[in-house]
Design an enzyme around this catalytic site. Structure first.
Site: not given
Ligand SMILES: NC(=O)c1ccc[n+]([C@@H]2O[C@H](COP(=O)([O-])OP(=O)(O)OC[C@H]3O[C@@H](n4cnc5c(N)ncnc54)[C@H](O)[C@@H]3O)[C@@H](O)[C@H]2O)c1
Length: 277
Positions: A97, A159, A188, A192
């Site tokens: 994730n 995504s 991105y 993805k």
């Molecule tokens: N939020 C959205 O609208 C959305 C939509 C589609 C896809 N996504 C995907 O869902 C996933 C989660 O998104 P989110 O919105 O919760 O993002 P977020 O930024 O809230 O969470 C990402 C987490 O990853 C952690 N992280 C970053 N680098 C790291 C590393 N090297 N090792 C361990 N942890 C690490 C961060 O500290 C953070 O807590 C992502 O892959 C994102 O692309 C999100």
């Protein structure tokens, strides 16, 4: 065979979630707890991990494990895997994730006006390291353990932008020079789309080891974005709205559980219909 509802339970199954302290990682952990599994949150932020654990244990009975880990570091991942196997005997699931998640609507890190022509190699490498190499390393470490067990599930979080290109027009701001316009970074899209390749590769590679590998493609989650941005985005979505952060949890539990026992190599798009248009 268990009853239909029982097949959604993942009782006592150890489920590693990378980026587990973030917005959606936390929601995946809730889904695991609702299925009576054990979420294992990996994240780089100590304080976010502590906060996530305490909130989860406030709301759910069960066990929550947290590890401060950089998923780009294989040795750290191997230590987590060894500790889990020592304690629980198995690692049942992995949710890839974590990603550098550029927030396009504000001025946060790793975004903004980075055009493709001069996109910095350093950001490309850093984004790839977390989003793709991290998923590769986690799959290698935890998947190899699943191979030994001859069972496991991997879920990659892609995504809607894993299947379509970003519509850069929705990030545009009035009165801003062309070269200063915000765009979604190329990394991105590449990450993805790449995760879907990893999903299909591993699904076939490990099919005979009883390891299932699937992906979800979530659309954008509503999270306090400016109204004008939301309006431009929701015009592209047949359901006419962004996702609520709770709307991926049932699919996550489904894909982690035996309810999806005949699914592997699949891409589940959950985007309010955006990619139909
Ligand atoms: N939020 C959205 O609208 C959305 C939509 C589609 C896809 N996504 C995907 O869902 C996933 C989660 O998104 P989110 O919105 O919760 O993002 P977020 O930024 O809230 O969470 C990402 C987490 O990853 C952690 N992280 C970053 N680098 C790291 C590393 N090297 N090792 C361990 N942890 C690490 C961060 O500290 C953070 O807590 C992502 O892959 C994102 O692309 C999100």
């Amino acid at each position: 065979m268990n009853s239909i509802m029982d097949r959604f339970l993942i009782r006592d199954r150890v489920c590693v979630i990378t980026g587990g302290a973030g917005l959606l990682g936390y929601k995946h952990a809730e889904a695991v707890l609702a299925g009576e599994g054990i979420p294992v949150l990996l994240d780089i932020s100590d304080t976010a991990l502590e906060r996530a654990k305490s909130n989860l244990l406030n709301d759910y009975d069960g066990t929550v494990e947290t590890y401060k880990v950089d998923i780009t570091n294989r040795d750290q991942l191997q230590s987590v895997c060894d500790a889990l196997v020592n304690k629980y005997g198995m690692v049942n699931a992995l949710v890839n994730n974590a990603a550098n998640n550029p927030k396009m609507e504000d001025e946060s890190k790793n975004l903004g006006n980075i055009r493709f022509d001069n996109f910095p190699l350093g950001i490309w490498m850093d984004d790839m390291a977390v989003g793709l190499t991290g998923a590769f390393l986690c799959s290698q470490v935890f998947g190899t353990q699943m191979e030994k067990q001859r069972s496991g599930v991997i879920l990659n979080i892609s995504s809607d932008l894993g299947v379509i290109a970003p519509d850069q027009r929705i990030y545009r701001k009035e009165g801003v020079k062309e070269e200063d316009q915000t765009i979604k970074p190329v990394t991105y899209s590449v990450i993805k789309h790449g995760l879907l390749g990893l999903t299909k590769y591993l699904a076939t590679y490990w099919a005979d080891k009883n390891i299932r590998v699937n992906a979800i493609c979530p659309g954008g989650v509503e999270n306090g974005q400016p109204e004008d941005f939301k309006e431009k985005l929701t015009n592209l979505i047949p359901l006419g709205r962004m996702a609520d952060k709770n709307e991926y949890q049932c699919s996550v539990l489904y894909l982690l559980s035996d309810a999806s026992s005949y699914m592997t190599g699949s891409t589940v798009i959950i985007d309010g219909g955006r990619t139909c248009w």
